[in-house]
Design a protein around this motif. Structure first.
Motif, mmCIF file in Angstrom:
data_model
loop_
_atom_site.group_PDB
_atom_site.id
_atom_site.type_symbol
_atom_site.label_atom_id
_atom_site.label_comp_id
_atom_site.label_asym_id
_atom_site.label_seq_id
_atom_site.Cartn_x
_atom_site.Cartn_y
_atom_site.Cartn_z
ATOM 1 N N GLU A 1 46.260 44.162 35.165
ATOM 2 C CA GLU A 1 46.579 44.367 36.584
ATOM 3 C C GLU A 1 47.689 43.417 37.019
ATOM 4 O OE1 GLU A 1 43.412 43.373 39.271
ATOM 5 O OE2 GLU A 1 44.340 44.423 40.957
ATOM 6 N N ILE B 1 42.429 35.172 40.490
ATOM 7 C CA ILE B 1 41.160 35.900 40.615
ATOM 8 C C ILE B 1 40.627 35.798 42.047
ATOM 9 C CG2 ILE B 1 38.727 35.920 39.877
ATOM 10 C CD1 ILE B 1 39.799 35.218 37.029
ATOM 11 N N GLY C 1 42.215 38.219 44.212
ATOM 12 C CA GLY C 1 41.900 39.645 44.057
ATOM 13 C C GLY C 1 42.381 40.268 42.767
ATOM 14 N N LEU C 2 43.104 39.501 41.914
ATOM 15 C CA LEU C 2 43.553 40.071 40.638
ATOM 16 C C LEU C 2 42.432 39.939 39.610
ATOM 17 C CD1 LEU C 2 47.215 38.696 40.497
ATOM 18 C CD2 LEU C 2 46.429 40.951 41.207
ATOM 19 N N THR C 3 42.138 41.054 38.915
ATOM 20 C CA THR C 3 40.959 41.104 38.059
ATOM 21 C C THR C 3 41.276 40.864 36.590
ATOM 22 O OG1 THR C 3 39.936 42.641 39.603
ATOM 23 C CG2 THR C 3 38.993 42.567 37.387
ATOM 24 N N THR C 4 42.352 41.495 36.079
ATOM 25 C CA THR C 4 42.649 41.407 34.644
ATOM 26 C C THR C 4 44.138 41.114 34.439
ATOM 27 O OG1 THR C 4 43.195 43.751 34.468
ATOM 28 C CG2 THR C 4 40.887 43.148 34.105
#
Lengths: 390, 121
Positions: free
Chosen positions: A249, A240, A243-246
């Motif tokens: 993704e 997170i 930059g990774l949200t879910t």
């Protein structure tokens, strides 16, 4: 045969091809782990050891997984000979492990702590046996081609660069190895969630497609029956920040490492044999070491591991090649990283050019060149378990 | 090097390849976007207005849904996007959805037949 697709490997009596020639010291149970480690250290650098936490107090599926995994390593083509170190009263059967190695044409011996009479006698007898096995395992490398390879693809410590650079580059190499007749295995079921439609569309039979969807459904069903939200771990806190949200993704970025064209041939259980040719999905957790342990058990001789944030994971018997698309990580963790493909993000390097470099590196490593993880002595090993110890 | 990257033509977000400051104008594959707030390197920004409930699309596939209305140039991350997968905190599926047989309601006679009271109580 195109020499550019060749490497120098060990052709085993059972026809499988190894890229390393370890003398494997296998404790049947955690109680024998320290003795096994001391024996392996005494025959350094030839000895590889599988210290693990299981082998007794296990029921049903977990006992099966432990046995399956240890047996798979005993029969693995990267292993030239096997010494099983038993305690004597455990569930995992030493003789069965030794027989698996012998069936694959490898010399194998057993030493047991209770019958040998304690730590000191077992260690010294084990070292004597292990030295004999080092001599028995001597083998020459010969020319082999990429069709004999099973490549394990893995990512860990992912950030935004993983899905934009390292995984697409690895995907091109996966496509290439499959087009040459080789095989690729991907694990981490939770990290296929959200991208399963892309893999299911490449399944060679409807049964394989529905098998894939079933193992993914199981992860969601387990989360629901436990009342837990997997967002507590997927994406991880580091993902997170990167930059990774879910999970969707993360999965869409992660699944690219299995290639774009590889046909999905099979979905197999943990440490179960990987299909020859094409892509196999293995039911492993996302935890890096458990995942790599299972895919090598499935027969992968070499692992390519993409990372954004950097991670040191290796394996006792298979070389693990680290690549990153994050230029900062390539510098800050230089001792752990084998290949920097960060140029792909700024379009300084074409994806295909980076894939050519990676493919050449895979063949060099398969011919014996040491990876960063091997040079640093990273030999992490952990067998997946689902149930409590009894 | 571009300052942000859109992977697929249908994506409604792009990934910042450097820290982006509010007010700056960037070009993403021919589209002009004014950055509305600080976007850290590696994080995503909206390329157009995204309504609450609408899918966030990256790699050409949905990666979750907007939990609030998101304006162009705004930071798109865990504070305004919700994943739809692995959500054990949401209502549990029915037994039928989980592929389990529906529970059968036992009749009193079944219970007595299974465990007869020997002393007649």
């Amino acid at each position: 045969m195109n020499p550019a697709n060749d490497f120098r490997g060990f052709v085993r009596p059972d026809g499988r091809v190894g890229v390393r020639n370890h003398v494997l010291i296998v404790p049947t149970v955690i109680c024998a782990a320290v003795v096994a480690e001391r024996i392996a250290a005494a025959i350094s650098p030839h000895g590889a050891v599988l210290p693990h936490l299981a082998g007794c107090g296990q029921l049903g599926p977990d006992l099966h997984t432990t046995h399956q995994t240890l047996a798979a390593y005993c029969g693995h083509p990267n292993v030239g000979a096997v010494l099983v170190v038993a305690l004597g009263c455990e569930q995992v059967v030493a003789q069965t492990l030794a027989d698996t190695a012998r069936r694959a044409g490898k010399p194998a011996m057993v030493v047991a702590i209770q019958s040998e009479g304690g730590t000191v006698r077992t260690t010294s007898r084990g070292i004597e046996y292990a030295n004999r096995l080092v001599e028995a395992a001597v083998a020459e490398r010969t020319s082999c081609d990429a069709s004999s390879l099973i490549l394990s693809v893995k990512c860990g410590g992912s950030d935004y660069t993983s899905g934009l650079a390292a995984n697409p580059v690895l995907g091109r190499v996966a496509d290439r190895i499959v087009s040459l007749g080789g095989a690729v295995v991907i694990g981490e079921i939770a990290e296929i969630m959200g991208a399963e439609h892309l893999l299911a569309a490449r399944a060679t039979t409807p049964a394989t497609s529905s098998q894939l969807l079933r193992v993914i459904d199981r992860v969601e069903f387990e989360a629901r029956t436990l009342g837990l939200d997997i967002r507590g771990t997927q994406p991880s806190p580091g993902n997170i920040r990167g930059g990774l949200t879910t999970i969707e993704e993360k999965s869409l970025g992660a699944t690219q490492k299995a290639g774009e064209r590889t046909p999905l041939r099979d979905v197999v259980g943990y440490s179960q044999p990987v299909a020859r040719g094409g892509l196999t999905v293995m039911d492993t957790p996302g935890l890096d070491v458990e995942s790599v342990t299972g895919m090598v058990g499935g027969g992968a001789q070499v692992v390519v591991f993409t990372t954004g944030l950097g991670t040191p994971t290796g394996n006792p018997i298979a070389p693990v090649i680290k690549i990153t698309g994050n230029a900062r990580t390539a510098q800050s963790m230089a001792d752990n990283i084998d290949l920097d493909v960060s140029g792909v993000i700024g379009a300084d390097e074409a994806i295909d050019a980076a894939a050519d470099r990676l493919f050449a590196a895979v063949l060099d490593v398969c011919s014996g060149e040491a990876t960063a993880a091997e040079r640093l002595g990273h030999t992490e090993f952990a067998i997946h378990r689902r149930n409590p110890t009894i | 090097m571009n300052s942000a990257l859109r992977v697929s033509a249908t994506d409604n977000v792009a990934t910042a390849l450097e820290d982006l400051a509010p007010g700056s104008l960037i070009d993403v594959g021919g589209e002009q976007v004014v950055i509305a707030e600080r976007i850290p390197r590696g994080h995503k920004l909206a390329l157009r207005a995204i309504a609450a409930g609408e899918s966030i699309v990256k790699y050409g596939s949905p990666i979750g849904a907007a939990t609030v209305d998101i304006a162009p140039g705004v930071h798109v991350h865990v504070h305004n996007v919700a994943s739809a997968r692995g959500r054990g905190d949401l209502p549990a599926p029915t037994a039928a959805e989980a592929g389990m047989p529906a529970p059968r309601i036992a009749e009193p006679d079944d219970v007595l037949a299974a465990a007869p009271f020997r002393d007649g109580r």
